[in-house]
Design a protein around this motif. Structure first.
Motif, PDB file in Angstrom:
ATOM      1  N   TYR A  59       1.358 -26.844 -10.286  1.00 28.32           N
ATOM      2  CA  TYR A  59       1.945 -26.436 -11.565  1.00 28.32           C
ATOM      3  C   TYR A  59       1.300 -25.155 -12.125  1.00 28.32           C
ATOM      4  O   TYR A  59       1.371 -24.877 -13.316  1.00 28.32           O
ATOM      5  CB  TYR A  59       1.863 -27.561 -12.613  1.00 28.32           C
ATOM      6  N   GLY A  60       0.709 -24.360 -11.236  1.00 28.94           N
ATOM      7  CA  GLY A  60       0.073 -23.122 -11.667  1.00 28.94           C
ATOM      8  C   GLY A  60       1.082 -22.045 -12.014  1.00 28.94           C
ATOM      9  O   GLY A  60       2.245 -22.076 -11.592  1.00 28.94           O
ATOM     10  N   ARG A  61       0.599 -21.055 -12.794  1.00 28.19           N
ATOM     11  CA  ARG A  61       1.446 -19.943 -13.227  1.00 28.19           C
ATOM     12  C   ARG A  61       0.761 -18.636 -12.868  1.00 28.19           C
ATOM     13  O   ARG A  61      -0.324 -18.341 -13.383  1.00 28.19           O
ATOM     14  CB  ARG A  61       1.669 -19.984 -14.749  1.00 28.19           C
ATOM     15  N   LEU A  62       1.391 -17.865 -11.987  1.00 31.83           N
ATOM     16  CA  LEU A  62       0.897 -16.542 -11.612  1.00 31.83           C
ATOM     17  C   LEU A  62       1.625 -15.508 -12.462  1.00 31.83           C
ATOM     18  O   LEU A  62       2.852 -15.392 -12.398  1.00 31.83           O
ATOM     19  CB  LEU A  62       1.139 -16.279 -10.124  1.00 31.83           C
ATOM     20  N   ILE A  63       0.883 -14.755 -13.258  1.00 32.65           N
ATOM     21  CA  ILE A  63       1.447 -13.733 -14.128  1.00 32.65           C
ATOM     22  C   ILE A  63       1.046 -12.364 -13.575  1.00 32.65           C
ATOM     23  O   ILE A  63      -0.129 -11.996 -13.610  1.00 32.65           O
ATOM     24  CB  ILE A  63       0.956 -13.884 -15.586  1.00 32.65           C
ATOM     25  N   VAL A  64       2.014 -11.622 -13.086  1.00 34.74           N
ATOM     26  CA  VAL A  64       1.761 -10.304 -12.496  1.00 34.74           C
ATOM     27  C   VAL A  64       2.060  -9.244 -13.550  1.00 34.74           C
ATOM     28  O   VAL A  64       3.177  -9.153 -14.060  1.00 34.74           O
ATOM     29  CB  VAL A  64       2.633 -10.072 -11.256  1.00 34.74           C
ATOM     30  N   ILE A  65       1.048  -8.424 -13.880  1.00 32.68           N
ATOM     31  CA  ILE A  65       1.217  -7.399 -14.914  1.00 32.68           C
ATOM     32  C   ILE A  65       0.900  -5.995 -14.404  1.00 32.68           C
ATOM     33  O   ILE A  65       0.932  -5.043 -15.180  1.00 32.68           O
ATOM     34  CB  ILE A  65       0.348  -7.703 -16.157  1.00 32.68           C
ATOM     35  N   GLY A  66       0.607  -5.864 -13.116  1.00 30.72           N
ATOM     36  CA  GLY A  66       0.280  -4.552 -12.571  1.00 30.72           C
ATOM     37  C   GLY A  66       0.566  -4.492 -11.087  1.00 30.72           C
ATOM     38  O   GLY A  66       0.688  -5.523 -10.416  1.00 30.72           O
ATOM     39  N   LEU A  67       0.668  -3.270 -10.580  1.00 33.79           N
ATOM     40  CA  LEU A  67       1.043  -3.048  -9.178  1.00 33.79           C
ATOM     41  C   LEU A  67       0.066  -2.113  -8.485  1.00 33.79           C
ATOM     42  O   LEU A  67       0.468  -1.279  -7.668  1.00 33.79           O
ATOM     43  CB  LEU A  67       2.464  -2.478  -9.110  1.00 33.79           C
ATOM     44  N   GLN A  68      -1.225  -2.256  -8.802  1.00 35.98           N
ATOM     45  CA  GLN A  68      -2.217  -1.383  -8.182  1.00 35.98           C
ATOM     46  C   GLN A  68      -2.220  -1.514  -6.671  1.00 35.98           C
ATOM     47  O   GLN A  68      -2.539  -0.560  -5.962  1.00 35.98           O
ATOM     48  CB  GLN A  68      -3.611  -1.708  -8.727  1.00 35.98           C
ATOM     49  N   GLY A  69      -1.865  -2.703  -6.166  1.00 38.56           N
ATOM     50  CA  GLY A  69      -1.849  -2.946  -4.725  1.00 38.56           C
ATOM     51  C   GLY A  69      -0.456  -2.971  -4.127  1.00 38.56           C
ATOM     52  O   GLY A  69      -0.253  -3.570  -3.069  1.00 38.56           O
ATOM     53  N   GLY A  70       0.501  -2.321  -4.772  1.00 40.09           N
ATOM     54  CA  GLY A  70       1.844  -2.225  -4.213  1.00 40.09           C
ATOM     55  C   GLY A  70       2.856  -3.112  -4.910  1.00 40.09           C
ATOM     56  O   GLY A  70       2.508  -4.053  -5.624  1.00 40.09           O
ATOM     57  N   ALA A  71       4.136  -2.811  -4.666  1.00 37.48           N
ATOM     58  CA  ALA A  71       5.230  -3.485  -5.373  1.00 37.48           C
ATOM     59  C   ALA A  71       5.982  -4.490  -4.510  1.00 37.48           C
ATOM     60  O   ALA A  71       6.701  -5.338  -5.051  1.00 37.48           O
ATOM     61  CB  ALA A  71       6.215  -2.445  -5.899  1.00 37.48           C
ATOM     62  N   LYS A  72       5.840  -4.437  -3.189  1.00 36.21           N
ATOM     63  CA  LYS A  72       6.621  -5.325  -2.327  1.00 36.21           C
ATOM     64  C   LYS A  72       5.686  -6.151  -1.453  1.00 36.21           C
ATOM     65  O   LYS A  72       4.846  -5.611  -0.726  1.00 36.21           O
ATOM     66  CB  LYS A  72       7.575  -4.509  -1.450  1.00 36.21           C
ATOM     67  N   GLY A  73       5.847  -7.474  -1.527  1.00 33.28           N
ATOM     68  CA  GLY A  73       5.029  -8.376  -0.738  1.00 33.28           C
ATOM     69  C   GLY A  73       5.857  -9.545  -0.249  1.00 33.28           C
ATOM     70  O   GLY A  73       6.992  -9.753  -0.680  1.00 33.28           O
ATOM     71  N   GLU A  74       5.293 -10.343   0.652  1.00 33.16           N
ATOM     72  CA  GLU A  74       5.969 -11.515   1.198  1.00 33.16           C
ATOM     73  C   GLU A  74       5.518 -12.748   0.433  1.00 33.16           C
ATOM     74  O   GLU A  74       4.320 -13.010   0.286  1.00 33.16           O
ATOM     75  CB  GLU A  74       5.659 -11.658   2.683  1.00 33.16           C
TER      76      GLU A  74
END
Length: 327
Positions: A233-248
């Protein structure tokens, strides 16, 4: 007035100070004599050509300022007076001697904070509070993982999460920064990501449990590890793209954990949303600053005409806390 412009995409050397017309406040806007402006990752990305201002926003970089109210446009209903010491959240235009900004995005400086230091607060406080508390619904007793311990976001996020009763884990790239995160900022767990796999290290130091909330400024590079590091039930909040915009993304792992991935940006939100966030910051964050549970941290200040030097210092990654430009 003097303002900093980006001559062309590139390194810090492309920043140049120009003499330009001062802004005229429009309907619902206040005019601010800027005392200091905060430097943020978004400014660096804009300088590099990767993060253009939203439609209608100033080309001048800078998303947060402190200063004194100098005037008003028509229709301002908030109870401000000329001379009030304030901070403002901007869509752009902060690297300048004056800014015009919607009144909803302006707050009086919290008690006990000087007008220069206050420039370190509005963008990061709004970003951290809106994401950790309003979006992720972080609760007392939960574990939050905050990437980038010693940057402007990280230093405030660690303190805010602790103030709200969370168990705080964080990542940093050197032993010195790991020590700072624990001894100075109050993190419960600090992981050197250059030496350890942070999901494994987090579980090892957290009784076998992952993070209920992750606040991530890295993006694609950390996506798989972040999902691995989430608790059920975790929540990942992404607020930046320092390591790129496209991932798997491993949707199976996400399904098994009944977890969520949310991506947010503050800069392009409409004025009404930003106003609601700033009101929440005033009600919930300013008291924590006044009573000392959150301490704004300024790494270094630079005069406006040394904006390039300020960006070089930011790019070095050596700072702990915010870098400010002072008028």
């Amino acid at each position: 007035m003097k303002a900093v412009y980006i001559a062309e995409p590139g390194g810090p050397e492309v920043l140049e100070v120009r003499d330009v017309d001062a802004p005229v406040p429009g309907h619902g806007e206040v005019l601010i004599d800027v005392v200091a402006a905060g430097l943020n990752r978004a400014d660096v990305q804009q300088r590099r050509g990767f993060y253009p201002p939203p439609p209608g926003a100033s080309e001048i970089p800078g998303l947060e300022v402190s200063g004194r109210i100098a005037g008003f446009g028509s229709g301002v209903t908030k109870a401000f007076s000329v001379g009030d010491k304030v901070v403002a959240l901007l869509s752009g235009g902060g690297y300048a001697e004056q800014v015009a900004v919607p009144a909803e995005q302006v707050l009086r400086i919290p008690d006990g904070v000087d007008v220069v230091t206050a420039a370190s607060l509005p963008e990061v406080a709004a970003t951290v509070y809106s994401n950790l508390i309003m979006t992720a619904q972080l609760q007392a007793g939960e574990t939050v993982l905050i990437h980038g311990a010693t940057g402007g976001i990280g230093t405030l996020a660690i303190q805010m999460a602790k103030a709200f009763g969370a168990r705080v884990a964080t990542t940093a790239g050197t032993a010195e920064k790991v020590g700072t995160a624990k001894a100075f900022l109050g993190a419960d767990i600090a992981i050197n990501y250059t030496e350890e796999d942070f999901p494994d290290s987090l579980r090892r130091q957290n009784g076998g449990k992952g993070a209920d909330v992750i606040l991530d400024v890295v993006g694609a590079k950390y996506l798989a590890q972040n999902v691995d590091a989430l608790a059920d039930y975790g929540r990942l909040i992404v607020i930046g793209l320092q390591g790129g915009a496209k991932g798997e993304l491993d949707l199976g792992q996400l399904l098994r954990k009944r977890a969520a991935v949310v991506a947010t940006a503050l800069r392009p939100r409409p004025v009404a949303e930003k106003g609601a966030i700033m009101n929440a910051v005033r009600e919930s964050v300013w008291p924590l600053i006044t009573d000392g549970r959150i301490r704004p941290l300024v790494a270094k200040t630079f005069p406006l005409d040394q904006a390039a030097a300020a960006h070089r210092y930011f790019d070095s990654g050596d700072h702990v806390g915010k870098i400010l430009l002072v008028m």
